[in-house]
Design an enzyme around this catalytic site. Structure first.
Site, PDB file in Angstrom:
ATOM      1  N   CYS A  94      -2.243  -5.968   0.459  1.00  0.00           N
ATOM      2  CA  CYS A  94      -2.078  -5.731  -0.967  1.00  0.00           C
ATOM      3  C   CYS A  94      -3.152  -6.493  -1.773  1.00  0.00           C
ATOM      4  CB  CYS A  94      -0.634  -6.365  -1.521  1.00  0.00           C
ATOM      5  SG  CYS A  94      -0.386  -6.299  -3.391  1.00  0.00           S
ATOM      6  N   GLU A  95      -4.015  -5.856  -2.721  1.00  0.00           N
ATOM      7  CA  GLU A  95      -5.282  -6.345  -3.265  1.00  0.00           C
ATOM      8  C   GLU A  95      -4.545  -7.282  -4.391  1.00  0.00           C
ATOM      9  OE1 GLU A  95      -6.124  -3.044  -6.765  1.00  0.00           O
ATOM     10  OE2 GLU A  95      -7.035  -2.711  -4.768  1.00  0.00           O
ATOM     11  N   HIS A  96      -3.086  -7.487  -4.703  1.00  0.00           N
ATOM     12  CA  HIS A  96      -2.777  -8.048  -5.702  1.00  0.00           C
ATOM     13  C   HIS A  96      -2.708  -9.743  -5.391  1.00  0.00           C
ATOM     14  CE1 HIS A  96      -1.597  -4.285  -7.579  1.00  0.00           C
ATOM     15  NE2 HIS A  96      -2.581  -4.620  -8.288  1.00  0.00           N
ATOM     16  N   HIS A  97      -2.003  -9.891  -3.874  1.00  0.00           N
ATOM     17  CA  HIS A  97      -1.723 -11.233  -3.619  1.00  0.00           C
ATOM     18  C   HIS A  97      -2.374 -11.345  -1.920  1.00  0.00           C
ATOM     19  CE1 HIS A  97       1.558 -10.481  -6.561  1.00  0.00           C
ATOM     20  NE2 HIS A  97       1.133 -11.343  -7.064  1.00  0.00           N
ATOM     21  N   GLN A 154      -0.491   0.611  -2.316  1.00  0.00           N
ATOM     22  CA  GLN A 154       0.083   1.745  -1.726  1.00  0.00           C
ATOM     23  C   GLN A 154      -0.110   3.378  -2.537  1.00  0.00           C
ATOM     24  OE1 GLN A 154       4.205   1.292  -0.430  1.00  0.00           O
ATOM     25  NE2 GLN A 154       4.648   3.702  -0.177  1.00  0.00           N
ATOM     26  N   HIS A 189       6.536  -4.652   1.468  1.00  0.00           N
ATOM     27  CA  HIS A 189       5.596  -5.378   0.808  1.00  0.00           C
ATOM     28  C   HIS A 189       6.025  -6.726   0.946  1.00  0.00           C
ATOM     29  CE1 HIS A 189       3.229  -1.845  -0.916  1.00  0.00           C
ATOM     30  NE2 HIS A 189       4.281  -1.445  -0.779  1.00  0.00           N
ATOM     31  N   CYS A 212       4.770  -9.054  -0.402  1.00  0.00           N
ATOM     32  CA  CYS A 212       4.319  -9.607  -2.017  1.00  0.00           C
ATOM     33  C   CYS A 212       5.764  -9.570  -2.593  1.00  0.00           C
ATOM     34  CB  CYS A 212       3.114  -9.080  -2.580  1.00  0.00           C
ATOM     35  SG  CYS A 212       3.216  -7.527  -2.602  1.00  0.00           S
TER      36      CYS A 212
END
Length: 194
Positions: A84-87, A125, A153, A155
């Site tokens: 996941c590019e956020h975390h 995703q 996920h 995250c």
């Protein structure tokens, strides 16, 4: 390139950054158990993101075959792992792909390779679903493509709301799959064998 033995440029710099991160987290990067950790993580991150150096369209073009078959082709339950590019935490699950050929088919393993290439990048995703569909659509030019992804996920499981059993489903489709009847046929075929 073998991602387990050959690494891209920047490996040493990535390792140096992880060494600093370990220290900033309050650990001692010179402690015996952590001495090799920065390089191990740097190598792992290059493996996890190897999709940036691969061309999914070219993978499909290498196994493009003229064929008169014009019924649905489904490759389901393709396992994947992504970050996941956020975390920068993993998300993982299954990808299901269907396409209706329009004069050309591709090797079935190439569909799984396309999934691998896009999943081995920093992702969300929703974008990954669109990228897989667009790649197949643009390269094979079929009568239609549909992609469904079901994923968990970390995250969402390890932080924030901490919901361990939540599954996220995304889908995207084109062409013949714009018809509800065709989409429903695909979904019914996915359920068989469950």
């Amino acid at each position: 390139m073998n991602p387990e033995t050959e690494y891209r440029e920047g490996l040493e710099k990535i390792a140096s950054c992880y060494k600093e991160i370990i220290n900033l987290l309050g650990e001692d990067s010179s402690r015996e158990g952590l001495l090799s950790t920065p390089m191990r993580v740097a190598k792992a991150m290059q493996i996890f993101t190897r999709g940036y150096s691969q061309d999914a369209h070219e993978v499909l073009r290498q196994a493009l075959f003229k064929e008169k078959y014009n019924q649905m082709v489904i490759v389901k339950d393709i396992d994947f792992f992504s970050l996941c590019e956020h975390h920068l935490l993993p998300f993982y699950g299954k990808v299901h792909v269907a396409y209706i050929p329009n004069g050309y088919i591709t090797g079935l393993s190439k569909i799984a390779r396309v999934v691998d290439i896009f999943s081995h990048r920093l992702q969300v995703q929703e974008r990954m679903t669109l990228q897989i569909k667009d790649c197949i659509d643009q390269t094979l030019k079929p009568m239609g493509v549909m992609v469904v992804i079901e994923a968990q996920h970390l995250c969402m499981q390890m932080r924030g709301v901490e919901k361990q059993n939540a599954i996220t489903t995304t889908s995207d489709f084109s062409g013949a799959f714009n018809q509800a009847k065709t989409r429903q046929e695909f979904m019914n075929l996915l359920k068989r064998g469950d």
